[in-house]
Scaffold this motif. Structure first.
Motif, mmCIF file in Angstrom:
data_model
loop_
_atom_site.group_PDB
_atom_site.id
_atom_site.type_symbol
_atom_site.label_atom_id
_atom_site.label_comp_id
_atom_site.label_asym_id
_atom_site.label_seq_id
_atom_site.Cartn_x
_atom_site.Cartn_y
_atom_site.Cartn_z
ATOM 1 N N LYS A 158 -12.031 -0.672 18.167
ATOM 2 C CA LYS A 158 -12.122 -1.855 17.388
ATOM 3 C C LYS A 158 -11.168 -2.177 16.700
ATOM 4 O O LYS A 158 -10.149 -3.600 16.396
ATOM 5 C CB LYS A 158 -13.383 -2.688 16.646
ATOM 6 C CG LYS A 158 -14.652 -2.360 16.705
ATOM 7 C CD LYS A 158 -16.413 -2.590 15.981
ATOM 8 C CE LYS A 158 -17.478 -2.616 16.714
ATOM 9 N NZ LYS A 158 -18.501 -2.933 15.431
ATOM 10 N N GLN A 194 -16.037 4.453 19.037
ATOM 11 C CA GLN A 194 -16.263 2.461 18.822
ATOM 12 C C GLN A 194 -15.070 1.894 17.958
ATOM 13 O O GLN A 194 -15.013 0.886 17.902
ATOM 14 C CB GLN A 194 -17.640 2.551 18.100
ATOM 15 C CG GLN A 194 -18.306 0.835 17.898
ATOM 16 C CD GLN A 194 -19.633 1.096 18.258
ATOM 17 O OE1 GLN A 194 -20.189 1.630 17.483
ATOM 18 N NE2 GLN A 194 -20.345 -0.538 18.399
ATOM 19 N N SER A 195 -15.096 2.929 16.845
ATOM 20 C CA SER A 195 -14.161 1.335 15.590
ATOM 21 C C SER A 195 -12.891 2.103 15.499
ATOM 22 O O SER A 195 -12.670 0.979 15.308
ATOM 23 C CB SER A 195 -14.421 3.149 13.938
ATOM 24 O OG SER A 195 -13.587 2.468 12.788
ATOM 25 N N ARG A 196 -12.234 3.089 16.295
ATOM 26 C CA ARG A 196 -10.714 2.798 16.602
ATOM 27 C C ARG A 196 -10.880 2.010 17.841
ATOM 28 O O ARG A 196 -9.986 1.444 18.007
ATOM 29 C CB ARG A 196 -10.426 4.365 16.651
ATOM 30 C CG ARG A 196 -10.158 5.379 16.275
ATOM 31 C CD ARG A 196 -9.924 6.839 15.940
ATOM 32 N NE ARG A 196 -9.811 7.491 14.795
ATOM 33 C CZ ARG A 196 -9.321 8.878 14.774
ATOM 34 N NH1 ARG A 196 -8.358 8.714 15.969
ATOM 35 N NH2 ARG A 196 -9.360 9.581 13.976
ATOM 36 N N ARG A 239 -14.866 9.706 24.528
ATOM 37 C CA ARG A 239 -15.131 8.639 25.532
ATOM 38 C C ARG A 239 -16.823 9.295 25.585
ATOM 39 O O ARG A 239 -17.485 8.371 25.091
ATOM 40 C CB ARG A 239 -14.594 8.364 26.071
ATOM 41 C CG ARG A 239 -15.678 6.846 26.133
ATOM 42 C CD ARG A 239 -15.112 6.875 28.044
ATOM 43 N NE ARG A 239 -13.529 5.933 28.074
ATOM 44 C CZ ARG A 239 -12.719 5.138 27.509
ATOM 45 N NH1 ARG A 239 -13.972 3.736 26.654
ATOM 46 N NH2 ARG A 239 -11.559 4.744 26.833
ATOM 47 N N THR A 283 -21.402 13.035 19.580
ATOM 48 C CA THR A 283 -20.911 13.041 18.152
ATOM 49 C C THR A 283 -20.342 12.345 17.295
ATOM 50 O O THR A 283 -19.368 12.215 16.870
ATOM 51 C CB THR A 283 -20.785 14.504 17.913
ATOM 52 O OG1 THR A 283 -19.636 14.965 18.578
ATOM 53 C CG2 THR A 283 -22.012 15.597 18.295
ATOM 54 N N LYS A 284 -18.792 11.717 19.184
ATOM 55 C CA LYS A 284 -17.908 11.164 17.903
ATOM 56 C C LYS A 284 -18.159 9.556 18.325
ATOM 57 O O LYS A 284 -17.045 9.366 17.767
ATOM 58 C CB LYS A 284 -16.389 11.347 19.021
ATOM 59 C CG LYS A 284 -16.343 13.445 18.850
ATOM 60 C CD LYS A 284 -15.646 13.503 17.163
ATOM 61 C CE LYS A 284 -15.224 14.372 17.106
ATOM 62 N NZ LYS A 284 -14.507 14.921 15.492
ATOM 63 N N ALA A 285 -18.946 8.435 19.003
ATOM 64 C CA ALA A 285 -19.383 7.626 19.488
ATOM 65 C C ALA A 285 -18.690 6.838 17.663
ATOM 66 O O ALA A 285 -18.633 5.796 18.415
ATOM 67 C CB ALA A 285 -20.701 7.307 19.930
ATOM 68 N N VAL A 286 -19.636 6.982 16.702
ATOM 69 C CA VAL A 286 -18.978 6.406 15.840
ATOM 70 C C VAL A 286 -17.661 5.861 15.539
ATOM 71 O O VAL A 286 -17.108 5.217 16.023
ATOM 72 C CB VAL A 286 -19.509 6.724 14.352
ATOM 73 C CG1 VAL A 286 -19.033 6.021 13.195
ATOM 74 C CG2 VAL A 286 -21.294 6.440 14.969
ATOM 75 N N GLN A 287 -16.654 6.998 15.111
ATOM 76 C CA GLN A 287 -15.291 6.899 15.564
ATOM 77 C C GLN A 287 -15.149 6.368 16.679
ATOM 78 O O GLN A 287 -14.040 5.341 16.636
ATOM 79 C CB GLN A 287 -14.932 8.454 15.444
ATOM 80 C CG GLN A 287 -15.596 9.203 14.379
ATOM 81 C CD GLN A 287 -16.162 9.860 14.280
ATOM 82 O OE1 GLN A 287 -17.356 9.769 15.144
ATOM 83 N NE2 GLN A 287 -16.014 11.422 14.110
#
Length: 649
Positions: free
Chosen positions: A295, A291-293, A281, A285-289
């Motif tokens: 959603k 947010q995607s998960r 969270r 570096t993992k912000a996109v992943q």
């Protein structure tokens, strides 16, 4: 034919039906399945136009006629049975009145050559053709046939509807719907007020009917006989099966196993996704992943599984004290209500361990005899209740006998003893009292809920003779199965008044048929009895055909007489039942004696035991007793075989 599209029904934020859609097509025979409260009756009301949905629509073409029978309705008390049923033919009667009016004009007018006169001739001709086309010539015969099929006697046709009970008036309403011959039948528990013969008549009617049928019923045999499609309502959604009820249960089990596997897989996916989100969270570096998960979880269509507890509850009646061999013995028993003779010179014996059914048309005296046995009604003749017999009674009005000021839990807790007290909530849950329902006062319960509560009380009472009058009327499939299993394993004596064939099948071993103020015993199960009845009807039909054929040939008709009178046949049946029990007892005694003699043989083979000279005397007595029992067994067996040969009906 009928389209149900995205239907939603909400009550105070709770969605009973969630965007359900299906079509009712010609020739469909649909059984609506699901737990009590799932929305089956509500759906029927909406299709019938009696209730509006919260969202969605039901489209019924204008030329489609719908016949709707609710569970409860207001019935008329102002006409005779026949005249009330005749209302089904309002269109025909209206045409008939118009024809009579025009015929009167034609008969009284003198302007034979005028256009108006010729117009009347044309009009009455068209009306006569239409009258004939819609069945105006034989509608009274149809009324008679339908009323008779539903159990009414011809002498009932001229009686006022107000003279009949609510159940019989519901039959009149059913007759009106059947006579209207709608394109679609919507039937909510149509068998609740019918006897076995009337249910079978209705089955045959619906199976051969040209239109569609949508029905709610807890009578499994009726559903299997009529339906070819089952729509289950569960958690607001529907599951459509192209099969009757029994086949649907098999397919449903397969579906639930698949659904449960999909649910577990989805739960694992959700758990893994939530762990990933929680772990990364705060990592840029993992912000996109993340947010995607997140959603993906928001958009995920969560799988729901039925919360119903499908575990098999092993509920048993309390072990009863042993009663005498004879539980109830009726001799020359007669019962009248004023001038109305209901039971005439009845002979009937119930023995310990018997599981028997009272069947027959409504009004033939089944409940009356049950109440006589309970000592609730006076009578003429002799009735003896056996030694140490303790009777538990479930009456049709049992729901009204409960203490209204107690809660559901208190009603059961006050009679529960021993280990049962630890299982009260499980037992209540099996009969659809769960969660906060157990705290409800009896006075706020519906009639069906009260009946189920009364049934639970009876199951926990230490009695050895159960008398049950229509115990399944307000039970769903699961509750009926639990009750049936409990009765099957019950060690006492059972008498059931019921029209539910599936419930009686495998439960009772003797059927008493009530007809024409008499009672006739039929050994065997309910379906054996029904097969025999159909066979008897065929024999009667063949006999009548033979007599008619002989009359046409102007030959002297052969005198066909029964070999035995009714009373003689009844006595033969009684003796066969007695001999079967005596033969079984003798065979058991022979086995015991042979085992004992074998033990003596072993003892006598030991020289040390020969010092006791009494062993020889006891051995001789055992041998003599065995020979005596063997002789009695042979005599009973010979008499039994002779009676079986004499039994010709």
């Amino acid at each position: 034919m009928i389209s149900v599209d995205q239907l939603v029904v909400s009550f105070g934020g709770f969605e009973l039906l969630k965007k359900i859609s299906f079509l009712v097509t010609p020739k469909d025979r649909i059984g609506l399945a699901g737990k009590n409260g799932a929305g089956k009756s509500t759906l029927l009301k909406i299709i019938a136009g009696q209730q509006s949905p919260s969202e969605g629509s039901v489209v019924v073409p204008k030329d489609i006629r719908v016949g709707y029978l609710p569970q409860h309705m207001n019935v008329s008390n102002k006409h005779t049975v026949f005249d009330e049923a005749k209302k089904a033919f309002d269109e025909i009667l209206q045409i008939k009145n118009e024809i009579e009016h025009i015929n009167h004009q034609i008969a009284t007018r003198k302007d034979y050559e005028s256009d108006e006169y010729m117009g009347l001739i044309t009009k009455v001709t068209e009306l006569n053709d239409h009258h004939h086309m819609v069945g105006g010539a034989n509608f009274e015969a149809e009324i008679e046939q339908t009323l008779t099929g539903l159990g009414f006697k011809r002498s009932d046709f001229t009686r006022q509807t107000s003279e009949f009970s609510g159940g019989w008036r519901m039959r009149i309403e059913l007759a009106k719907i059947l006579l209207k011959k709608p394109d679609v039948f919507l039937l909510d528990e149509p068998t609740n007020h019918l006897d076995i013969e009337s249910i079978q008549w209705l089955e045959d009617f619906l199976k051969s009917y040209a239109g569609a049928v949508v029905l709610v019923s807890h009578d499994r045999a009726f559903l299997d006989a009529v339906t070819n499609r089952t729509i289950e309502i569960s958690l607001g959604r529907i599951y459509d099966y192209k099969a009757n009820y029994t086949k649907y249960l098999e397919l449903r089990q397969e579906h639930k196993e698949t659904q449960l596997a999909a649910y577990k897989n989805q739960q694992k996916l959700i758990e893994d996704t939530e762990k990933f989100i929680e772990r990364f969270r705060y990592k840029a570096t993992k912000a996109v992943q993340v947010q995607s998960r997140s959603k993906m979880l928001e958009k995920l269509d969560r799988i729901e599984i039925d919360e119903e507890d499908n575990s098999r509850l092993n509920i048993r009646f309390q072990p009863p004290e042993r009663s005498g061999t004879i539980v109830a013995d009726c001799k020359h028993l007669t019962k009248r209500y004023g001038d109305l003779l209901v039971l005439d010179d009845i002979h009937l014996m119930i023995e310990r361990g018997d599981k028997i059914a009272f069947v027959g048309k409504n009004g033939e005296g089944k409940t009356t005899l049950a109440r006589v046995i309970m000592n609730e009604l006076d009578y003429q003749g002799n009735l003896k209740i056996g030694h140490n017999v303790k009777i538990g009674y479930f009456a049709q009005d049992q729901a009204q006998r409960l203490n209204e000021n107690l809660s559901v839990l208190e009603t059961i807790d006050e009679i529960a003893v021993g280990d049962v007290r630890t299982k009260i909530r499980d037992i209540l849950g099996a009969f659809m009292f769960s969660g906060e329902d157990v705290e409800k006062k009896v006075k706020v319960l519906s009639g069906g809920e009260r009946s189920r509560l009364a049934m639970i009380r009876l199951m926990l009472e230490p009695v050895n003779f159960l008398v049950m009058d229509e115990p399944t009327n307000h039970l769903d499939m699961r509750s009926k199965e639990i009750l049936k299993q409990a009765l099957a394993s019950y060690e006492g004596t059972v008498l059931v008044v019921s029209h539910d064939r599936e419930f009686l099948d495998g439960l009772v071993n003797c059927v008493y048929e009530f007809k024409d103020r008499k009672v006739k015993q039929h050994l065997g199960g309910i379906y054996e009895f029904l097969r025999r009845k159909k066979m008897e009807s065929m024999k009667e039909l063949e006999h009548k055909s033979q007599v008619n054929s002989n009359s046409e040939k102007k030959e002297k008709p052969q005198q066909v007489e029964s070999k035995f009178s009714y009373n003689e046949r009844k006595e033969i049946n009684k003796n066969i039942s007695r001999l079967e029990k005596q033969i079984a007892q003798a065979e058991q005694e022979i086995t015991n004696l042979e085992n004992t003699i074998e033990d003596y043989d072993k003892r006598m083979a030991n020289p040390d035991s020969l010092e006791d000279h009494s062993i020889f005397e006891e051995y001789d007595q055992l041998k003599a007793k065995l020979e005596e029992v063997m002789t009695a067994w042979e005599n009973n067996q010979l008499e039994y075989e002779t009676l079986k040969e004499q039994k010709t009906w």
